[in-house]
Enzyme design. Structure first.
Site, PDB file in Angstrom:
ATOM      1  N   TRP A 138    -101.380 -44.720 113.981  1.00  0.00           N
ATOM      2  CA  TRP A 138    -100.931 -44.724 115.364  1.00  0.00           C
ATOM      3  C   TRP A 138    -100.773 -43.343 115.974  1.00  0.00           C
ATOM      4  CZ3 TRP A 138     -96.791 -41.707 114.997  1.00  0.00           C
ATOM      5  CH2 TRP A 138     -96.144 -41.654 113.757  1.00  0.00           C
ATOM      6  N   ASN A 139    -100.737 -42.280 115.171  1.00  0.00           N
ATOM      7  CA  ASN A 139    -100.262 -40.995 115.700  1.00  0.00           C
ATOM      8  C   ASN A 139    -101.240 -40.305 116.650  1.00  0.00           C
ATOM      9  OD1 ASN A 139    -101.810 -40.606 113.337  1.00  0.00           O
ATOM     10  ND2 ASN A 139    -100.949 -38.581 113.023  1.00  0.00           N
ATOM     11  N   HIS A 163    -106.622 -51.235 114.001  1.00  0.00           N
ATOM     12  CA  HIS A 163    -105.738 -50.157 114.413  1.00  0.00           C
ATOM     13  C   HIS A 163    -104.300 -50.498 114.029  1.00  0.00           C
ATOM     14  CE1 HIS A 163    -105.157 -46.393 116.197  1.00  0.00           C
ATOM     15  NE2 HIS A 163    -105.869 -46.530 117.295  1.00  0.00           N
ATOM     16  N   ALA A 164    -103.446 -49.463 114.031  1.00  0.00           N
ATOM     17  CA  ALA A 164    -102.026 -49.687 113.805  1.00  0.00           C
ATOM     18  C   ALA A 164    -101.495 -50.623 114.882  1.00  0.00           C
ATOM     19  CB  ALA A 164    -101.269 -48.363 113.836  1.00  0.00           C
ATOM     20  N   SER A 215    -101.015 -43.088 104.614  1.00  0.00           N
ATOM     21  CA  SER A 215    -100.181 -42.470 103.586  1.00  0.00           C
ATOM     22  C   SER A 215    -100.883 -42.530 102.226  1.00  0.00           C
ATOM     23  CB  SER A 215     -98.843 -43.213 103.493  1.00  0.00           C
ATOM     24  OG  SER A 215     -99.047 -44.517 102.960  1.00  0.00           O
ATOM     25  N   GLU A 236    -108.094 -40.116 104.255  1.00  0.00           N
ATOM     26  CA  GLU A 236    -107.335 -38.974 104.766  1.00  0.00           C
ATOM     27  C   GLU A 236    -105.880 -39.394 104.744  1.00  0.00           C
ATOM     28  OE1 GLU A 236    -104.955 -37.051 106.557  1.00  0.00           O
ATOM     29  OE2 GLU A 236    -105.877 -37.642 108.457  1.00  0.00           O
ATOM     30  N   LEU A 237    -105.089 -38.751 103.857  1.00  0.00           N
ATOM     31  CA  LEU A 237    -103.807 -39.331 103.471  1.00  0.00           C
ATOM     32  C   LEU A 237    -102.601 -38.449 103.745  1.00  0.00           C
ATOM     33  CD1 LEU A 237    -105.012 -40.862 100.082  1.00  0.00           C
ATOM     34  CD2 LEU A 237    -104.966 -41.925 102.352  1.00  0.00           C
ATOM     35  N   CYS A 270    -100.683 -35.396 110.534  1.00  0.00           N
ATOM     36  CA  CYS A 270    -100.976 -35.204 109.115  1.00  0.00           C
ATOM     37  C   CYS A 270    -101.212 -33.737 108.785  1.00  0.00           C
ATOM     38  CB  CYS A 270    -102.196 -36.042 108.712  1.00  0.00           C
ATOM     39  SG  CYS A 270    -103.656 -35.741 109.737  1.00  0.00           S
ATOM     40  N   GLU A 367     -93.916 -35.501 102.471  1.00  0.00           N
ATOM     41  CA  GLU A 367     -94.314 -35.256 103.852  1.00  0.00           C
ATOM     42  C   GLU A 367     -93.193 -35.702 104.776  1.00  0.00           C
ATOM     43  OE1 GLU A 367     -98.177 -35.849 106.679  1.00  0.00           O
ATOM     44  OE2 GLU A 367     -97.662 -37.546 105.386  1.00  0.00           O
TER      45      GLU A 367
END
Length: 465
Positions: A138-139, A163-164, A215, A236-237, A270, A367
């Site tokens: 979502w970011n 999507h989120a 994540s 991509e975490l 991220c 994180e």
């Protein structure tokens, strides 16, 4: 929670107020199957289009982003709380990705010829795989989608998007933008689905690849499911990126860029600057100016042009961040500013700086996905690099030094990350590869690399005449 899933609907919420935005009906299993079939049928036609023909459609998408810029930016801000001015920047980045991809795909995907051992010749072609399934966060509600979608459409694949849930409205608007740009029916599809339905899509025979931004825990789960089906993945975490302030750094510049790097997108990035490692020679000056700058930030309405920091995207995310701060303090960290849960409407959290950060604290190990900075002291430049690399993550990071050549050498030889920013803070460049190492995932996007992640590099060998 900012998003509620009932038996039949998803409800989205404005994180600045807590008010309900919209309801979206979930897909039935039959609708999911129909969507996958249409995606495959669209792929069978699209794969035979030339790269130049695909590029015309991709360029049109970039143009439509500008036509929808105000509407899309306002919706992203309403759904996840990012500053409106940054939502507009995100739309511009999406257009830039479309432009770069359309211009550079002919070279990135062109066939190559090589001599082979028996005097014959070899040809390498890059053939699309088929339906590519993307699970996105979502970011960055538009950019995260564009990052994998445009590369795969250029390569000749078709794309599915989950999507989120809290940015479902943005996903729907993206579909409208693609349709308006003339993307063939079925080539880009948005799925409003549950996690169980998502798992079934990964297993579907027509789905040839899976890409996830999320994540590390999500990456492990999705990676296990996709690996069990022998399907290629890009992951991509996230990360806890370290920014190092070396002995000879321009401290004022470092403070300015480090504050930007920590609070951009409300700190929910991220590749944000998260850990700040200053050497003994400059630590006190950096600490004083950095804390002063963080204290001066204005938090409030994300649509106000004077606001520096908007709300976090969801209530549960704010609660998790505050818990990480509290656990860090319980294990020896010191709060230099912020760190208190505010009262009132919305999911706001103050700009926070933690000092005395060390191993065993969430502020060091994990994180922190919000406006919380971890400040550490190193003996010297080499010790700063040691601390920076003492992480299970490896997405990005930064170095501040007036000796740029030395900083480049340190970045290339010693910094164990996928991306390094020197005397700056950045997010993504369409012409530079984006991705990480270690628990930050694998695979690359942007810079032409993403176009080759989900293709068949095919060898054709021709004997000597």
């Amino acid at each position: 929670m900012t998003t509620t899933t009932t038996s039949n609907n998803i409800e989205t919420t404005d994180p600045a107020t807590g008010d309900t935005l919209s309801l979206y009906p979930l897909f039935t299993d039959d609708q999911v199957e129909e969507t996958i079939q249409k995606s495959h049928e669209a792929f069978k036609k699209w794969k035979f289009k030339s790269v130049e023909e695909r590029g015309k459609v991709i360029s049109a998408i970039g143009e439509e982003f500008q036509n929808y810029k105000t509407e899309l930016a306002e919706l992203m801000t309403a759904e996840m709380g990012k500053l409106l001015k940054q939502s507009k920047q995100e739309v511009d980045l999406c257009s830039a990705i479309c432009s770069f991809s359309a211009q550079n795909a002919p070279d990135a995907l062109k066939s190559e010829e090589r001599e082979i051992s028996d005097g014959g010749r070899g040809i390498i072609t890059y053939s699309p795989l088929g339906v590519i399934y993307g699970i996105q966060p979502w970011n960055y509600p538009a950019y995260q989608v564009i990052r994998y979608t445009i590369a795969n459409l250029m390569a000749g694949n078709s794309v599915l998007l989950k999507h989120a849930q809290n940015v479902t409205g943005t996903a729907k608007l993206l579909k409208m933008i693609f349709d308006t740009a003339g993307v063939p029916e079925g080539l880009f599809s948005v799925l409003v689905i549950t996690h169980d339905q998502s798992d079934s899509i990964i297993q579907h025979d027509l789905v040839r690849g899976v890409t996830l931004t999320g994540s590390p825990d999500a990456g492990k789960k999705i990676g296990e499911k996709a690996g069990g089906e022998l399907k290629k993945m890009v992951l991509e975490l996230g990360s806890n990126d370290a920014y190092m302030i070396f002995d000879d750094a321009d401290i004022d510049l470092a403070v300015e860029k480090c504050i930007q790097g920590r609070i951009y997108n409300n700190g929910e990035t991220c590749i944000a600057a998260k850990r700040f490692i200053a050497t003994e020679a400059v630590y006190d000056e950096f600490r004083e100016k950095f804390v002063k700058g963080m204290k001066a930030l204005k938090s409030g309405d994300p649509t106000d042009s004077e606001t520096d920091l908007g709300p976090m995207a969801r209530k549960d995310l704010r609660e998790k961040l505050h818990e990480q701060v509290q656990k860090s303090v319980q294990n020896g960290a010191e709060i230099l500013c912020g760190g208190e849960m505010p009262e009132g409407d919305g999911y706001y959290y103050p700009a926070t700086v933690l000092a005395q950060v060390s191993d065993g604290q969430p502020a060091y190990d994990d994180e922190l996905f919000g406006p919380v900075a971890s400040l550490m002291k190193a003996k010297d430049n080499e010790d700063a690099m040691r601390i920076a690399n003492d992480s299970r993550f490896g997405l990005g990071g930064g170095i501040f030094s007036k000796d740029v050549d030395k900083a480049v050498e340190m970045a290339s030889k010693y910094f164990d990350t996928g991306m390094v920013f020197i005397n700056s803070f950045g997010l993504a460049e369409p012409n530079m590869p984006f991705g990480g190492v270690k628990n930050s995932g694998y695979g690359r996007e942007h810079g032409g690399f993403g176009m080759k992640e989900f293709v068949n590099a095919k060898s054709i060998m021709i004997g000597e005449d």
